[in-house]
Structure formats: C-alpha cells, structure tokens
Design an enzyme around this catalytic site. Sequence first.
Site, PDB file in Angstrom:
ATOM      1  N   GLY D 147       2.683  42.994 -58.604  1.00 61.75           N
ATOM      2  CA  GLY D 147       2.660  42.081 -59.742  1.00 61.75           C
ATOM      3  C   GLY D 147       1.295  42.061 -60.398  1.00 61.75           C
ATOM      4  O   GLY D 147       0.313  42.589 -59.861  1.00 61.75           O
ATOM      5  N   CYS D 148       1.229  41.434 -61.560  1.00 61.63           N
ATOM      6  CA  CYS D 148      -0.029  41.448 -62.316  1.00 61.63           C
ATOM      7  C   CYS D 148      -1.106  40.590 -61.647  1.00 61.63           C
ATOM      8  O   CYS D 148      -2.225  41.052 -61.411  1.00 61.63           O
ATOM      9  CB  CYS D 148       0.218  41.025 -63.764  1.00 61.63           C
ATOM     10  N   PHE D 149      -0.784  39.324 -61.326  1.00 67.06           N
ATOM     11  CA  PHE D 149      -1.773  38.492 -60.629  1.00 67.06           C
ATOM     12  C   PHE D 149      -2.142  39.094 -59.271  1.00 67.06           C
ATOM     13  O   PHE D 149      -3.329  39.120 -58.903  1.00 67.06           O
ATOM     14  CB  PHE D 149      -1.265  37.058 -60.463  1.00 67.06           C
ATOM     15  N   ALA D 152      -4.793  41.983 -59.680  1.00 63.30           N
ATOM     16  CA  ALA D 152      -6.161  41.525 -59.927  1.00 63.30           C
ATOM     17  C   ALA D 152      -6.720  40.803 -58.699  1.00 63.30           C
ATOM     18  O   ALA D 152      -7.905  40.948 -58.366  1.00 63.30           O
ATOM     19  CB  ALA D 152      -6.195  40.607 -61.149  1.00 63.30           C
TER      20      ALA D 152
END
Lengths: 345, 345, 345, 345
Positions: D147-149, D152
């Site tokens: 996922g994106c979060f 990061a």
Amino acid sequence: MKTVGIAGGTGYGALELLRLIQNHRHLKVVALFSHRQTEMAIYEEYPHLTGINNLQLEMLHEEAVKDLDVLIFATPKGVAKEWVHKLRRDDLQIIDLSGDLRLSAEEYRTWYKEEPASDRILGEAVYGLPEWNRDLVMESRLISNPGCFPTASLLALLPLKELLRDTSDSTIIIDGKTGVSGAGRSSTPLTHFSNTNENFQPYKTGGHQHLPEIERYASAMTDKEVKIQFTTHLVPMTRGLMCTVYVPVNKEIGAADIRHAFASAYQNEPFVRLLPDGMMPTTKGVYGSNYCDIGLYYNENTGWLTICSAIDNLVKGASGQALQNLNAMNGWNETEGLLGHPLFP
Amino acid sequence: MKTVGIAGGTGYGALELLRLIQNHRHLKVVALFSHRQTEMAIYEEYPHLTGINNLQLEMLHEEAVKDLDVLIFATPKGVAKEWVHKLRRDDLQIIDLSGDLRLSAEEYRTWYKEEPASDRILGEAVYGLPEWNRDLVMESRLISNPGCFPTASLLALLPLKELLRDTSDSTIIIDGKTGVSGAGRSSTPLTHFSNTNENFQPYKTGGHQHLPEIERYASAMTDKEVKIQFTTHLVPMTRGLMCTVYVPVNKEIGAADIRHAFASAYQNEPFVRLLPDGMMPTTKGVYGSNYCDIGLYYNENTGWLTICSAIDNLVKGASGQALQNLNAMNGWNETEGLLGHPLFP
Amino acid sequence: MKTVGIAGGTGYGALELLRLIQNHRHLKVVALFSHRQTEMAIYEEYPHLTGINNLQLEMLHEEAVKDLDVLIFATPKGVAKEWVHKLRRDDLQIIDLSGDLRLSAEEYRTWYKEEPASDRILGEAVYGLPEWNRDLVMESRLISNPGCFPTASLLALLPLKELLRDTSDSTIIIDGKTGVSGAGRSSTPLTHFSNTNENFQPYKTGGHQHLPEIERYASAMTDKEVKIQFTTHLVPMTRGLMCTVYVPVNKEIGAADIRHAFASAYQNEPFVRLLPDGMMPTTKGVYGSNYCDIGLYYNENTGWLTICSAIDNLVKGASGQALQNLNAMNGWNETEGLLGHPLFP
Amino acid sequence: MKTVGIAGGTGYGALELLRLIQNHRHLKVVALFSHRQTEMAIYEEYPHLTGINNLQLEMLHEEAVKDLDVLIFATPKGVAKEWVHKLRRDDLQIIDLSGDLRLSAEEYRTWYKEEPASDRILGEAVYGLPEWNRDLVMESRLISNPGCFPTASLLALLPLKELLRDTSDSTIIIDGKTGVSGAGRSSTPLTHFSNTNENFQPYKTGGHQHLPEIERYASAMTDKEVKIQFTTHLVPMTRGLMCTVYVPVNKEIGAADIRHAFASAYQNEPFVRLLPDGMMPTTKGVYGSNYCDIGLYYNENTGWLTICSAIDNLVKGASGQALQNLNAMNGWNETEGLLGHPLFP
C-alpha cells in the site's frame, strides 16, 4: 549524440528541457549557464534532481560554448539579444525561448522598452511554430521560439485563413488564462501563494507583450491585418494555459466548413489534437506533454466561432516546442523525446 | 424580527443565508426544509455549525410555512415552480434563487427541459437585481433572484445602454469563469478534486442555461436585441466568479465617456465598486462579500471595451443578493447584514 | 467606543483585526502604523478594502499613540520589544502578537537570536490564552498573545494535566500543519505558488521557535517538565492549522476518563468545541472563525492518545485571540465581534 | 516484448501503468479489463489519451488472459482474491495492487470485513517491497504490491532494526498525509473539490486498513512486535504522500549511528534518496516519479528520531512499485521505464 548547453539554467524552462531531453536519443545536456548562481550544482538549487543530475552551474561565456552543438536560451528578455551575435557559429544551432527575437525592431522597442537585437539577427531568426512554417524551421540555425499565449492562440487561428469575417469592424477576441508558472520563478506579490490561491485575476490588461506577437504572426498567417482584443488572467494552478478565442466568421461559412478547415490543417500534425464535436479541451488533458488540444463551438445565432486551445505553458508553450523545433532542424522524428503521456490525474 | 424559512436547507445557498442572516438585526432563520435529509440537525450535516445552529431539517409542507414571514428557495431547478403557487400568501415574501422564474415560459421549456411555472407566477415574479430595477423589487412579494453569471454580466452591461455599437453584426462576448462551488454540492466527476485541481476547463459550452437569462435582461436593459457569445469555465478554486465581457462600442465614444457612464450608474450603489483606471478586479477581492468589483479597459485600436466583473458566486451571485433584495422589499437599509469585509487572504 | 491602533498595519494580522473589529460594538480602529509604507491608504495596499477603509498608514511614534486606548502589535519579531517600554501608559492596553514577550530572556536569545525585552516587561506580560489563565488576562494591561502552533497545541494539552504518562521516557509528539499564510506576507521561494501548490513540505524541522513556547507553557500547565518532539509542515492552502498531538497516557486511564477531562475543561468555553467520539476536526470547519475544534482518539493497544486540534491560524491563532483577550481585559462578553460563522465551503 | 493486461482499467492505477510502461523496452499493455465500462475505448473515458491509446475496455475472463505474460490487478479490494486462483498459470506473472493479499487471513477478515483469499494464495504471495525482500520478489510469480502509506512507512523503518528503543512502552508514531488521488476515483463528499480544497482533514482515524499492514511488515523487518499509532490526513493536493515517522531510539544510539544505518541500507538502492543533514523531503520533489525521499532529524533532548518519507502515492506507492517488482521478477534492470524526472514545478 549532440551536445546541448542551456542558458538560464536555474529557470523553469531549463528544468523542462532537462526533463524532456533525458528521454532523447540524440541529445545530451552538458552545460547549464546561469548568471545568478554558479559554484553550485543544479541539484542543490532543485533538490528534486538529487541523484539525477550533477551538472555545475557556470557563467555563460564564449569559450564555454565553443564545443556545443546546440545552445538554448531559456532566459528572461534581454539576454539572448546580447549574446546571440557573439556566440553564433555555422555549426551551432541556437534557440531563443525569450521574446527577444520575435518582434520587429520597432515593436520590440515599444513593448519591451529596450533596444532590440540587430536587424541582421532579427532577419535571420525563424519563428519556430512548425505547424505553420516547418520548412523554414528545418533550414534554420537560429530559432525564435514562440511565446506561450501566442502558441495557443496561433494554433487556434492558423486554420481560419479563409474563414475570417472580412469587415473593417472585425476584431478577434482572445481571452487567455495561464497557470502561475507562466509568471516565472521570481517571488513576487503576484506569485505569492496566499494571494494567488483561491483567486482568479486579470493581469497586464492591455499591456501584455504577447499581444503584438500574436497580431504580427496572425496577420502573416492570414494575409489580413488582424486586430486582437487580448486579456490575460492568472489561474490558481501551477501549469496549463488556455486561450478561448472568439472569431467572427464569414456569413456563408457553416460549422462543417470550419471543422473541415481544422481537420485538414492538423490531420498530420503529431501534437495538435482536434477534439470531436461537443468536446472542449482541458489544461489537465495536456499536463506535462507537448500536445495542443483544440475544441470548436460555432454559434449560428451570432455568427461567432469559439475556439478553445489548451497547452502546457512550459512544454508546447516553451521547452517542448523548442525540442520539437530542434528535432525538425536536425531531420529527426519531430516527436523524439516528446511522447510522454500527459500526467493525469 | 421577521422569521425566515429556507428550502434547500442542506445546500450551499442555505449555508450562506445562515451565515449572513446571523448578523441581521431584523431577520431570524427559524426553519430549514430539505427533501434529502430530515430527522437530523443541520450541524450533523455540516459540522462547522456545531454549537452554532441546532435547527432540525424538516420536509417542506404548507403547514410548516404558515407562520413564516419570508420563504427562500435555495433549491435546484424545478422545486420553486411546484411550490410557489401553493404557498404564496399576501404576507409571505418569497425569493427564489433557482432559475425557475427567470425566463419566459418558452425559454424555460427550451433551456430547462421542463414545464415552466404558470404564466401568472412568471408574470408576478420580479427579477431581483436592485441596481437595475430597485423600484420594482421594493414593491414585490415574489422575487426571482438572478443567476451568478447573469449578475456579474448584467452589472457589467447595465451602464452601456447608450454606448453599445449599433450594427447588425454586433455581438457581445462574455467569457465566464467560476469556482467549483458554482457546480453545487453533488459529488460528480466534474467536481472531483483530482479532476478539477490543477485544471482549467470549459463546461456546458453553448448550452449554459444562463445564456438566455443574460440575453433576456441585457436586451431589456438596453432596449436592443442583444446577442451574446457565452463561454463558461471552471476554475480550480472554491468560490469566486469573473466575467470578462467584451463589448464593441460606438465609434464616436471615447474612454472618458465610458468611465463616466459607469461612474454615474454606480456612484450611489453600495455594492458595486468601480475600480480606477489601470486596475482590474480579482475574485479574492470580493471573497465572502456582497461586492461586485468592476474594472474597465478600452482599446482604441480595436474599438472594443473589456469589462472585468468579479463577484463571490455564493454571495452577490446568490444568497447575498437575496438578502439585499429582502432588505429592499422591507424598506431596511440595503446593506443590513451585508457589510462584512471580504476575507483576505 | 475605545480607540485602537495597530502596528504592522500592512500585515495579515492587521487585516484580520480590521475585519473582526468592524463588527465590534466597543472598539474602533483609528490608526494603522507601518514602517514599510506610509503616505498611502490601506485600501491602496489592499484593494479589497476599497470603499471600506480609508485609514492612512503612518509611522509609529509616541505622539501618535498618546490618545489611543488600545495598541496592538501585529508586527514581526523584534518590534514590540523595542516599543513597549517607550509607549506603555496606565491607560493603554497593549497586546503583542509577535513572539517577543512569550519566552524567558534566555530562551528568547537562543531561539530568536536577539536581545530580549527587559526583565520587567517580560515579567509583566501575561500569556493570553484565556482558556488557561483567564483571571490573569482580565487583570493585565500587557498581553503576550500566543503563537498559532502553541494555541492549537496547548488547547490540546490543557485538559491532560492528570493523565500524562509519568515516566522519564515520556515525550509528547506534536505534528503540526499550517496553511501558507502562516509564513507571512513576504514573497519568498517557500511561499511561491509554483513551489507550494501540489506540495506538502516540512519546514524548520527541529528549529521552529514555537517549540520552546509550547514546552514552556505545557510544563506550566501540567506541573511537569514536558518534552516535545515537534515538526511543522506547510500545506498547500492559505488558511488553517492543525496539530495532531500524540500523548502517552497513564496505564490506568481509559477513554472515558480522557473524554471526561476534555468535556470538563471546555464545557463553558465559547470557542473550544469538543467533537463527539469518532469525529475529527477539519481546518475548513473553523475557517475565518475563532473556534478551536478538538477530536480525540484513544488507542488501547498502544496506550497513546491522538488529539487533533484545528484553528484558523489568523484568527484563534492570532488576531481573533487578541480580540478575545481584549474582550476579557475590558470585562466585555468574550465573544463580542467573534461569532461569525466559519466560511464554508 | 512481454504482453501485459491490466484489471481495473479505468482507475488511476491503470493510468499510471499505461504512462510508465509506454517507456518500457520489454513490456507492452495489450488489454484493459473493467467491470464498469466496456464497449468503449480508454480514450473515451480519459480524453487525455486521445490519439495515444485506443485500447478497448473489456470484461475480465479466463479466455482473455490466456495469452498474456503479465496480469496486474489495479482493482479495489475484493477483486484479486476472486480471480487469482482461477487465472494463475506457471507462465503468468501476477501483481496485485490492492490489499487483498497483504494480510493474514484473520487480519483481512478484521480490517477488510470480507472473506480472504485461500491460505495457499496468501502463502504464495510475496510482499513486493524490493528494498526489503528483493530475493523473494525475483523468485516470485505472484506479488502483493504494498500500500501507499506502508511503502513510505516501511522504507522509513527498514534501516532501524538495531536502533529501535527496546522497552515495553515503545510505540512508533506515524503521521501520514496523502493527496486526494489516494482516495481513488469515485466521486464522494470527501473527494468533492469544494470540501477538500483549502482544507486539511484527518480521515479513518484508528481504522485505516494500512495500519495492520504496517505493523505486520515492520514487525517482520525488525524481529520485534512493533506497535504503531497511525493517523492519516487528506491534503488539498492531487498527488503526493508523506509519512512523518517518530521513533524512540535506544539511549546509546547517536545521530551518526542513525545516519550510518540509513546510508548503508540505501546506498545501492536506485529509488531511495537519503537527503543530507538539515534537509527534509517534499512531495513535489518526487512528483510523478518512483523515488522515495527520506530526511532525518534526531532530537537528543527527547531521544526521538523524526523521519520524513515522501513518495508519489500513485507511483512508488502503487504502479511504479509494481513495475519495479516486474523488472526484478524478469531480471531486467530495476529502473527500466522508471527514470523519468519528477515533474517540477
């Protein structure tokens, strides 16, 4: 590989050139010139280039240019006109993105409030709008790259040669809108976020230096003395430019004639996309790309044609068009390095 | 205190009415009607009203209206025309913010694709642009509140009665730009942030229902059959609306005549601010306020006049103007509740 | 009517004071001081005030202040500390919006890199956060108005006195986000639209001068030596500030205790709105208003409490709070002039 | 050339795949699957692809996939888990961008409120974060794309294995911020421009499905049971994601140790850029690119480390990472197709 140097190395025009040329098979940027910053690398000025580009910024001077194949001025007004005559060589291709070489000497004095380049330079410079004068571009070694509003406007007007209403009264209205990057990189009250965000504002009304440029080339294209009523507005967005162009057309002309004129003019152009009936362009539809999207609406009730023409002001309105010109000058495929998709969303 | 009910209680128009009337010395909102939401309080729909307003949303019906002094329709098209004839009473002041009562029956059918209100209702409704027809407004019990683009456009055109060029060819160009709140509260692809942000896009080209409204009242104001070429664009901002209006003026007219006409027309108007020569309005300059700011640029070379007219589409373009009308209808100071500063920055 | 003068007359703080005081029944702004601009009226600097406010900007000097009842410094750091001791009188109420009077002399030297105000001035100045120390505010003639991040942070922490985890390891995390107006009015690369739009960026990491202010007053509020890990970020919006505050709570504490502590602390506060379970504030929910909205989320799995605290940085974070303090100092209703609805949308 | 099919053909993930793969020397997208739209070409759904891509949207079915070399699910949750087991073949490489294959069966039931994929599928799927588990990715035929979060966050945490404070109390704080495109393409009140613009808002507090994903893989990376306090906020911008990560570090660790750990971890990674001391990343610095930029700030006073980690949520946070995984799976240079400059400004 041909080697490229860019003057105005810390501006947005240079940034776009670096981004586009990275994908080019025959060009490589080897020098960045700046009078503001030297003794630093470009990635220190623009951290997004960290690990990507280590070129040092250096002062522009004759020696630094002598081994270059291409020199691009992505500078503010007034720089190219001082340097072009000193640096030109038979084997150096020069493109000027500023307004220095676009007007007659007299117009330049009036609108730019400075002494113009020499008549010889002005005479040699070819206005680099390939959709109009590709043949001249291909022969040239000195290109005057069109302004952003003129690019969008002239591509809207180019197919209209035969259709313009022919009365003494006739004026073309161009209502231009640009993102804030069009105002350049300097920090001013106009470009301050708190002033510009949630704001729509006209600027330079009646005094925009792109007006004489549009009138000059629109007249050349149509063989008429075209008069333009021109307004420019700042839109709270970074990139993107739209001209909504209003043209009175001859009474006997119909919607089908108009569409045919545009379709004919652009059927083989790789970067002009004529949208189907009922559809208008958006600036986001060309974001980061070299496309110019055009939509048409003819109002039979008034006899006026509305043309919406959208570009990315930093690409087709500046650096992308410069690269397109360079491709044409070198006999490469005109789309080389320029086929990246628009960034959406 | 007069009591106010608002139909369309969950829309942006209602929100602005609540905000403005809060400061009003003679009005109090006592009912919010909605067909979408009932059984909930307005602050549950709009959390920013937590602790400020506890009104329950309720269905609109005759009983609920019978004790009100004022009823405002801040509803989409099609609601007011169904309800006005049922609810009207001699002692009820009604204002409709939708387009239901602004056009002739025939125009309504053409542009709104629905059956219009009855001729009697249409005949009684007064178009509520006080700068034009204050006297009628003051006498009226049923106000048709102007649309947002028409408000900005008509205030740009009102002073021009004597100046419009008088040829069969003459068309007025209106290039309109609005913030996204003008598209209402419903969630659509057009209003999606990822589509609208960093985007400038024309919409409804040639088909905007404000076109016949502008033509109708501009013609009434000037006693000429005014033809309009009208384009509307969506700006990536929430509030604010600008019309850039291009008018061919009579040859014998000069810049001073034009300025004089505007100055005369608006010298006593509390909400129209004519900006000095060389200055153009910005939408942020009227943010959240009821002002309409107007700037002028006359181009002697073309004989065209450019008028920029800026309003907050939700205030002077909707709820603020409704309140201004209500003030006039009741003989109160027209600025009552409407003198808040524009919010800047 | 008490008369008010504002130093820093061309800044955003002054603009908000003008906007808010316009609605105030007991205050009137009669003087605007500026060292940048004089010989011009405020509406020339800010055209949105055309027709609204004609005050001339003037230099600050002792004579100009002698008839004022209130003097507000809406100035950058370093101005108030030079002027307060010269201008103070028994019958002059002074409020400083800058950071000049918020820290100890030693902290000021460390964080502001300048010589502080005299010990006497620092000793007399009362930190104007009425929710914490209303009694002192009411007695004071010299108020040090809290910074924007400290206001949102301290209102998040104030109810926690008994709940903070009590270990040597315990640190409070404050993740702050502010709109660009928080960076002031000067045009810098950081505030340039093309840099800031479509960008989310930390700034001053580890070095923000609001850190010692928060630590100082959070420690005073809780009688503990509070350590803060503080980060500030710039959000691409003009107004609004949110602090997401992470607090380790004592093991024996539960969600109900936490809610009870907040509910008790703020039940009678007119400007702090505690949102119900499951709801978090948004900056738009307080736009243009003096509210501070607070939401809570307690994670039993980690034992950490998340508090989101939202204000308008220019209102509750600056000028609104100044007016709230002024109301308290004069025994007026604390909400006088401050009950305008948040502007939504 | 390997052939690629994309399920979820009208979503933003598919758009980015089309944009990135266009520049890829070994891949070609030949099929776009959609359950929402068929019988139309992708450029009709997305006009910015006019003249660029004419692929017809079609229904996903077994026959349509049988000649593909690669199938990418850029679909909402719940699609991949229904299809993977039907479509898998030894010579088909599958990448799932959704959350379907990232959690244990039990976690999936809890957080996604649906039945998970079979244990066998979950067991085979490799979590595709090459910086962590490149060897497994290279061997895999079924990739679960992070996922994106989580991307990061995990890149911020990966180098910390030895440095995390080792107490029962220790919790890592992750304060996440994302542009609105992270909320997908559907038009909802949350994604409405008028609600989101000029607004900063937390969402899904305590309930974001990326929390268990981060905890699961952060624990696997560090061999500790990592607890996370996680908040996600919506930023008024289209693209970009930042996690500000707060980590309590062991007392004996110093700033130099921390920097050394990050420098070692990422010295050979092509897409993770560790910024120098004193510098923090911005989301615009990675706009449109596959970079993850990381900045560090260690506070000796609190013993906490702040890590800012920025990605483009649609590139390194989704489609770019998928392509990076695909490059690794095929033994190509991992940067193939992924070296475009960040778009700036």
